[in-house]
Design a protein around this motif. Structure first.
Motif, PDB file in Angstrom:
ATOM      1  N   TYR A 194      21.116   9.926  -1.331  1.00 44.34           N
ATOM      2  CA  TYR A 194      21.702  10.736  -0.249  1.00 44.34           C
ATOM      3  C   TYR A 194      21.985   9.895   0.995  1.00 44.34           C
ATOM      4  O   TYR A 194      21.275   8.936   1.295  1.00 44.34           O
ATOM      5  N   ARG A 195      23.025  10.316   1.683  1.00 45.46           N
ATOM      6  CA  ARG A 195      23.351   9.723   2.982  1.00 45.46           C
ATOM      7  C   ARG A 195      23.071  10.790   4.040  1.00 45.46           C
ATOM      8  O   ARG A 195      23.675  11.870   4.009  1.00 45.46           O
ATOM      9  N   VAL A 196      22.160  10.513   4.939  1.00 45.72           N
ATOM     10  CA  VAL A 196      21.744  11.527   5.919  1.00 45.72           C
ATOM     11  C   VAL A 196      21.790  10.937   7.321  1.00 45.72           C
ATOM     12  O   VAL A 196      21.799   9.725   7.525  1.00 45.72           O
ATOM     13  N   ARG A 197      21.814  11.823   8.254  1.00 44.67           N
ATOM     14  CA  ARG A 197      21.790  11.423   9.650  1.00 44.67           C
ATOM     15  C   ARG A 197      20.373  10.972  10.017  1.00 44.67           C
ATOM     16  O   ARG A 197      19.397  11.667   9.757  1.00 44.67           O
ATOM     17  N   SER A 208      18.815   7.987   1.837  1.00 44.15           N
ATOM     18  CA  SER A 208      17.489   8.602   1.874  1.00 44.15           C
ATOM     19  C   SER A 208      17.146   9.221   0.532  1.00 44.15           C
ATOM     20  O   SER A 208      18.031   9.517  -0.285  1.00 44.15           O
ATOM     21  N   THR A 209      15.862   9.442   0.301  1.00 47.93           N
ATOM     22  CA  THR A 209      15.392  10.127  -0.894  1.00 47.93           C
ATOM     23  C   THR A 209      15.491  11.645  -0.751  1.00 47.93           C
ATOM     24  O   THR A 209      15.254  12.372  -1.700  1.00 47.93           O
ATOM     25  N   ARG A 223      17.561  15.217   1.197  1.00 53.02           N
ATOM     26  CA  ARG A 223      18.768  15.711   1.846  1.00 53.02           C
ATOM     27  C   ARG A 223      18.554  15.943   3.346  1.00 53.02           C
ATOM     28  O   ARG A 223      19.503  16.146   4.091  1.00 53.02           O
ATOM     29  N   GLU A 224      17.299  15.985   3.763  1.00 53.18           N
ATOM     30  CA  GLU A 224      16.982  16.324   5.156  1.00 53.18           C
ATOM     31  C   GLU A 224      17.289  15.165   6.106  1.00 53.18           C
ATOM     32  O   GLU A 224      17.028  14.007   5.784  1.00 53.18           O
ATOM     33  N   PRO A 225      17.835  15.469   7.281  1.00 51.92           N
ATOM     34  CA  PRO A 225      17.977  14.415   8.299  1.00 51.92           C
ATOM     35  C   PRO A 225      16.604  13.990   8.791  1.00 51.92           C
ATOM     36  O   PRO A 225      15.600  14.640   8.514  1.00 51.92           O
ATOM     37  N   ARG A 226      16.545  12.934   9.536  1.00 54.79           N
ATOM     38  CA  ARG A 226      15.262  12.413   9.982  1.00 54.79           C
ATOM     39  C   ARG A 226      15.301  11.986  11.444  1.00 54.79           C
ATOM     40  O   ARG A 226      16.248  11.336  11.895  1.00 54.79           O
ATOM     41  N   LEU A 227      14.257  12.368  12.164  1.00 55.67           N
ATOM     42  CA  LEU A 227      14.012  11.874  13.512  1.00 55.67           C
ATOM     43  C   LEU A 227      12.720  11.074  13.469  1.00 55.67           C
ATOM     44  O   LEU A 227      11.645  11.629  13.197  1.00 55.67           O
ATOM     45  N   HIS A 228      12.806   9.785  13.684  1.00 53.30           N
ATOM     46  CA  HIS A 228      11.639   8.908  13.697  1.00 53.30           C
ATOM     47  C   HIS A 228      11.288   8.601  15.153  1.00 53.30           C
ATOM     48  O   HIS A 228      12.141   8.130  15.912  1.00 53.30           O
ATOM     49  N   VAL A 229      10.070   8.854  15.527  1.00 52.93           N
ATOM     50  CA  VAL A 229       9.639   8.650  16.912  1.00 52.93           C
ATOM     51  C   VAL A 229       8.475   7.681  16.961  1.00 52.93           C
ATOM     52  O   VAL A 229       7.542   7.780  16.151  1.00 52.93           O
ATOM     53  N   SER A 230       8.532   6.761  17.882  1.00 55.05           N
ATOM     54  CA  SER A 230       7.369   5.924  18.176  1.00 55.05           C
ATOM     55  C   SER A 230       7.162   5.917  19.682  1.00 55.05           C
ATOM     56  O   SER A 230       8.103   5.873  20.461  1.00 55.05           O
ATOM     57  N   THR A 231       5.930   6.004  20.087  1.00 55.37           N
ATOM     58  CA  THR A 231       5.587   5.971  21.507  1.00 55.37           C
ATOM     59  C   THR A 231       4.179   5.415  21.640  1.00 55.37           C
ATOM     60  O   THR A 231       3.633   4.855  20.686  1.00 55.37           O
ATOM     61  N   CYS A 245       7.110   0.830   0.785  1.00 55.62           N
ATOM     62  CA  CYS A 245       6.400   0.393  -0.331  1.00 55.62           C
ATOM     63  C   CYS A 245       7.381   0.603  -1.442  1.00 55.62           C
ATOM     64  O   CYS A 245       7.743   1.679  -1.830  1.00 55.62           O
ATOM     65  N   GLY A 246       7.873  -0.411  -1.733  1.00 50.42           N
ATOM     66  CA  GLY A 246       8.831  -0.369  -2.829  1.00 50.42           C
ATOM     67  C   GLY A 246      10.215  -0.021  -2.325  1.00 50.42           C
ATOM     68  O   GLY A 246      10.465   0.150  -1.140  1.00 50.42           O
ATOM     69  N   LEU A 247      11.166   0.041  -3.267  1.00 49.05           N
ATOM     70  CA  LEU A 247      12.537   0.425  -2.964  1.00 49.05           C
ATOM     71  C   LEU A 247      12.845   1.711  -3.713  1.00 49.05           C
ATOM     72  O   LEU A 247      13.241   1.689  -4.870  1.00 49.05           O
ATOM     73  N   PRO A 248      12.674   2.877  -3.117  1.00 56.07           N
ATOM     74  CA  PRO A 248      12.897   4.140  -3.808  1.00 56.07           C
ATOM     75  C   PRO A 248      14.371   4.407  -4.066  1.00 56.07           C
ATOM     76  O   PRO A 248      15.245   3.789  -3.448  1.00 56.07           O
ATOM     77  N   HIS A 249      14.623   5.326  -5.023  1.00 53.46           N
ATOM     78  CA  HIS A 249      15.978   5.769  -5.312  1.00 53.46           C
ATOM     79  C   HIS A 249      16.515   6.529  -4.105  1.00 53.46           C
ATOM     80  O   HIS A 249      15.867   7.413  -3.574  1.00 53.46           O
ATOM     81  N   THR A 250      17.687   6.153  -3.606  1.00 54.30           N
ATOM     82  CA  THR A 250      18.224   6.757  -2.377  1.00 54.30           C
ATOM     83  C   THR A 250      19.634   7.289  -2.620  1.00 54.30           C
ATOM     84  O   THR A 250      20.619   6.671  -2.216  1.00 54.30           O
TER      85      THR A 250
END
Length: 434
Positions: free
Chosen positions: A377-380, A289-290, A292-300, A370-375
């Motif tokens: 960090y490894r995050v949950r 990830s770009t 340090r924060e973890p991410r919760l992605h939701v779709s409904t 959009c594009g391939l950003p610098h990543t």
């Protein structure tokens, strides 16, 4: 900002939530006798069921206060408390519902001009004008009652669920409505499920991302794992989206969601879930990830539901069996004249969209990327996809009282021209918080 938070007695919360669970289970397992009305045009025509025990419970409480014999005992069982406590508890619940920001509740009582209502019973209702029936015919009476329903649900429900007839002696109704805005809105777009009953269909999708993994959790239930997503509103009312195993229907999922509110079962939050697929619709991974924060992605998907419930279809569950039998008279405490319940109905509405949620009910009985950003960090990363039938509970955050409950059986078809409606951009915000 909103003043004091309403206090709802724990006993009342337990009683109302118990009725929610029992009614939701019965409605689903008996083939859903509720009639599903078409959704609003901008949201297509999804199907499912919505009900509000919080809107019905006070009406049953006022009936119990004037009931006797078997009718009184049945209503006590449905209510989960003694009849002598019922009117006071019903008044307290209505006052608390009205004190929740973005929420309102009201009681209406209409009687024929020659019906003598006992003052000790009528005084147990909140202070409200006693309306009259029969002065200028049932059509005029119906128009007045319809206007009352529309007024006290802010237009969500335009008519009274029960009809007024020439022989109608009394109508008692409770209206309840709520509106809340999401603290973090969704983005609307396209959703294309790859598996499940909605696979291969182009649907309206709602998506958002947060770093707060505890908004989602998984609980073990009798039918398997249950995924719960809490969507927080800005008025202290949240909506819990409930996704069970594919074979689990609303009759199992909704009661399990209510059980979680009581603390009888615990959900493991997203930040503690194991990697893999720990719950329905979930995938937990470690990703680059770009941030340090973890991410919760939701779709409904959004929904708009309207249900008409014949309460007498579940008369025993709701404490109304004996209330329909004339001998002995079930409500001697209401009037000197014998009365029986002729009809009892609830109309309930719930709408979930990109910016918020609204629900209302009227319960009434009549007698007679959009594009391939610098990543670096490894995050949950937790992903939740709600792309098949699911349940929902609208919950008062502080007391955990369920205000509205339902099951979404059909999604909203995708139509790019309709997406603007999902944002409520007209901002008719009189009833909204924030």
């Amino acid at each position: 900002m909103w003043g004091t938070t309403p206090t709802i007695p724990a006993a009342t919360v337990r009683a109302v939530n118990r009725l929610t669970a029992r009614w939701a289970h019965a409605t689903a397992t008996t083939g859903a006798p509720a009639a599903i009305a078409p959704a609003t045009p901008e949201l297509g025509a999804p199907a499912g069921t919505v009900l509000s025990a919080a809107g019905l419970w006070p009406l049953l409480g006022f009936l119990a206060d004037g009931a006797a014999g078997t009718a009184r005992a049945e209503l006590e069982e449905a209510l989960g408390l003694r009849a002598e406590e019922a009117a006071g508890a019903a008044r307290g619940l209505l006052a608390a519902l009205s004190a929740i920001p973005g929420s309102a509740a009201a009681v209406g009582l209409w009687t024929r001009h020659d019906l003598k209502v006992r003052e000790e019973w009528r005084s147990g209702l909140p202070e409200t004008a006693l309306g009259r029936l029969g002065g200028d015919g049932p059509e005029a009476d119906q128009r007045r009652l319809d206007a009352w329903a529309a007024k006290h649900t802010d237009g969500l429900i335009p008519s009274m669920p029960v009809p007024v007839r020439e022989d109608t002696e009394l109508v008692l109704a409770v209206a309840q409505a709520l509106r809340t805005r999401w603290i973090r809105p969704f983005d609307a777009g396209r959703l294309s499920p790859e598996t499940g009953p909605w696979a291969g269909r182009e649907l309206v999708g709602l998506r958002r991302t947060t770093s707060l993994l505890d908004r989602v959790g998984v609980a073990e239930t009798a039918f398997g794992p249950l995924t719960v997503l809490r969507v927080l509103g800005n008025t202290g009312v949240d909506v819990h989206l409930l996704l069970g195993p594919e074979e689990a229907d609303g009759g199992a999922v909704l009661p399990a969601g209510v059980e979680l509110l009581s603390g009888a079962r615990k959900a493991v939050p997203g930040d503690l879930l194991p990697l893999g697929t720990p719950g329905p619709g979930l995938r937990v991974e470690i990703r680059r990830s770009t941030s340090r924060e973890p991410r919760l992605h939701v779709s409904t998907t959004p929904f708009s539901l309207t249900s008409d419930h014949d309460l007498l279809a579940h008369a025993r569950l709701l404490g109304l069996s004996a209330a329909c039998v004339a001998d002995p008279a079930p409500f001697p405490g209401v009037s000197e004249a014998p009365l029986v319940v002729e009809g009892a109905q609830q109309t309930a509405v719930a709408r979930f969209h990109a910016r918020g949620f609204e629900a209302g009910s009227v319960s009434a009985m009549a007698a007679v990327g959009c594009g391939l950003p610098h990543t670096p960090y490894r995050v949950r990363s937790v992903e939740l996809g709600i792309d098949r039938p699911f349940g929902f509970l609208a919950v008062h955050r502080t007391s955990r009282l369920v205000l509205s409950a339902g099951w979404v059986a059909e999604p909203v078809p995708y139509d790019e021209g309709d997406l603007a409606h999902l944002y409520d951009d007209d901002d008719e915000d009189e009833g909204w918080g924030g």
